[in-house]
Motif scaffolding. Structure first.
Motif, PDB file in Angstrom:
ATOM      1  N   SER A  43       0.822  -1.211   0.000  1.00 36.56           N
ATOM      2  CA  SER A  43       0.000   0.000   0.000  1.00 36.56           C
ATOM      3  C   SER A  43       0.858   1.264   0.000  1.00 36.56           C
ATOM      4  CB  SER A  43      -0.971   0.030   1.178  1.00 36.56           C
ATOM      5  OG  SER A  43      -1.866   1.106   1.013  1.00 36.56           O
ATOM      6  N   SER A  44       2.123   1.109  -0.383  1.00 30.91           N
ATOM      7  CA  SER A  44       3.050   2.235  -0.457  1.00 30.91           C
ATOM      8  C   SER A  44       4.319   1.737  -1.143  1.00 30.91           C
ATOM      9  CB  SER A  44       3.364   2.748   0.949  1.00 30.91           C
ATOM     10  OG  SER A  44       4.194   3.882   0.882  1.00 30.91           O
ATOM     11  N   VAL A  45       5.402   2.390  -0.901  1.00 35.73           N
ATOM     12  CA  VAL A  45       6.706   1.953  -1.391  1.00 35.73           C
ATOM     13  C   VAL A  45       7.176   0.781  -0.522  1.00 35.73           C
ATOM     14  CG1 VAL A  45       7.908   3.635   0.054  1.00 35.73           C
ATOM     15  CG2 VAL A  45       9.044   2.744  -1.969  1.00 35.73           C
ATOM     16  N   ASP A 116       7.900   5.370 -11.574  1.00 34.01           N
ATOM     17  CA  ASP A 116       6.582   4.887 -11.156  1.00 34.01           C
ATOM     18  C   ASP A 116       6.174   5.440  -9.791  1.00 34.01           C
ATOM     19  OD1 ASP A 116       6.460   3.373 -13.462  1.00 34.01           O
ATOM     20  OD2 ASP A 116       6.924   1.474 -12.471  1.00 34.01           O
ATOM     21  N   CYS A 117       7.030   6.227  -9.170  1.00 29.82           N
ATOM     22  CA  CYS A 117       6.751   6.781  -7.841  1.00 29.82           C
ATOM     23  C   CYS A 117       5.564   7.747  -7.929  1.00 29.82           C
ATOM     24  CB  CYS A 117       7.982   7.526  -7.317  1.00 29.82           C
ATOM     25  SG  CYS A 117       7.747   8.235  -5.677  1.00 29.82           S
ATOM     26  N   PRO A 118       4.536   7.559  -7.096  1.00 31.65           N
ATOM     27  CA  PRO A 118       3.407   8.495  -7.101  1.00 31.65           C
ATOM     28  C   PRO A 118       3.866   9.916  -6.786  1.00 31.65           C
ATOM     29  CG  PRO A 118       2.881   6.542  -5.830  1.00 31.65           C
ATOM     30  CD  PRO A 118       4.352   6.479  -6.130  1.00 31.65           C
ATOM     31  N   ARG A 119       3.138  10.866  -7.250  1.00 31.29           N
ATOM     32  CA  ARG A 119       3.507  12.276  -7.058  1.00 31.29           C
ATOM     33  C   ARG A 119       3.388  12.737  -5.614  1.00 31.29           C
ATOM     34  NH1 ARG A 119       0.028  14.424 -12.064  1.00 31.29           N
ATOM     35  NH2 ARG A 119       1.134  13.239 -13.653  1.00 31.29           N
ATOM     36  N   GLY A 120       2.711  11.988  -4.757  1.00 32.04           N
ATOM     37  CA  GLY A 120       2.432  12.420  -3.397  1.00 32.04           C
ATOM     38  C   GLY A 120       3.583  12.329  -2.417  1.00 32.04           C
ATOM     39  N   TYR A 121       4.678  11.692  -2.801  1.00 34.28           N
ATOM     40  CA  TYR A 121       5.822  11.601  -1.889  1.00 34.28           C
ATOM     41  C   TYR A 121       7.115  11.464  -2.678  1.00 34.28           C
ATOM     42  CZ  TYR A 121       5.572   6.511  -2.702  1.00 34.28           C
ATOM     43  OH  TYR A 121       5.533   5.268  -3.273  1.00 34.28           O
ATOM     44  N   ALA A 122       8.223  11.767  -2.016  1.00 33.30           N
ATOM     45  CA  ALA A 122       9.554  11.616  -2.597  1.00 33.30           C
ATOM     46  C   ALA A 122      10.551  11.479  -1.460  1.00 33.30           C
ATOM     47  CB  ALA A 122       9.909  12.823  -3.457  1.00 33.30           C
ATOM     48  N   PHE A 123      11.575  10.677  -1.677  1.00 33.15           N
ATOM     49  CA  PHE A 123      12.621  10.512  -0.676  1.00 33.15           C
ATOM     50  C   PHE A 123      13.709  11.553  -0.892  1.00 33.15           C
ATOM     51  CE2 PHE A 123      10.950   6.121  -0.700  1.00 33.15           C
ATOM     52  CZ  PHE A 123      10.666   6.013   0.648  1.00 33.15           C
ATOM     53  N   ALA A 124      14.124  12.166   0.187  1.00 28.41           N
ATOM     54  CA  ALA A 124      15.205  13.143   0.140  1.00 28.41           C
ATOM     55  C   ALA A 124      16.535  12.420   0.258  1.00 28.41           C
ATOM     56  CB  ALA A 124      15.049  14.149   1.277  1.00 28.41           C
TER      57      ALA A 124
END
Length: 147
Positions: A43-45, A116-124
């Motif tokens: 349900s996420s990464v 493919d990463c959803p736009r709602g999050y990103a890893f710094a």
């Protein structure tokens, strides 16, 4: 003089505690996968910690699901916690980082399927980020889109 690293001793469990896992990690790093199957499964990464394959010991009601011709995923049969993702040919298992307190204190080193990463999050952070094409080239050059 070369510094000898002591392998990290990992000890964790699923959400309900029915499955326990121990392993060592000579080079404990975190890897994150944004592919559609990992996102559906968790349900996420899916964030995993690299452990020494021959050291992994898992006890409890583990259910394995063959998610493609070349990969499988496992979860706790009681609570459904994600346990690992692995390749069938070499029987490798990439352990879910969430099984271990503080994700084993490892650092994020790589992301797969970043396109493919959803736009709602990103890893710094400064770590390697592989696209879908780069990920398949690394792990399954003959498989193309089938994961």
């Amino acid at each position: 003089m070369n510094e000898v690293k002591t392998p990290l001793e990992l000890s964790g469990r699923c959400l309900c505690g029915a499955v326990t896992v121990t392993a060592t990690a000579a080079d404990p790093i975190l890897r994150a996968c944004h592919c559609s199957m990992c996102r559906q499964h968790t349900s996420s990464v899916f964030v995993n910690i690299r452990a020494d394959q021959d050291s992994i010991v898992m006890n409890g009601p583990v259910k394995v699901y063959k998610s493609s011709d070349w990969a499988q995923r496992a979860f706790c049969e009681v609570c459904g916690s994600t346990l690992w993702y692995g390749l069938i040919d070499d029987n490798s298992r990439n352990l879910a980082a969430g099984l271990f307190e503080n994700a084993g204190a490892a650092t994020l080193a790589m992301e797969y399927f970043t396109d493919d990463c959803p736009r709602g999050y990103a890893f710094a952070g400064d770590h390697q980020k592989l696209t879908r094409k780069q990920t398949f080239a690394l792990f399954a050059p003959d498989e193309g889109e089938a994961q």
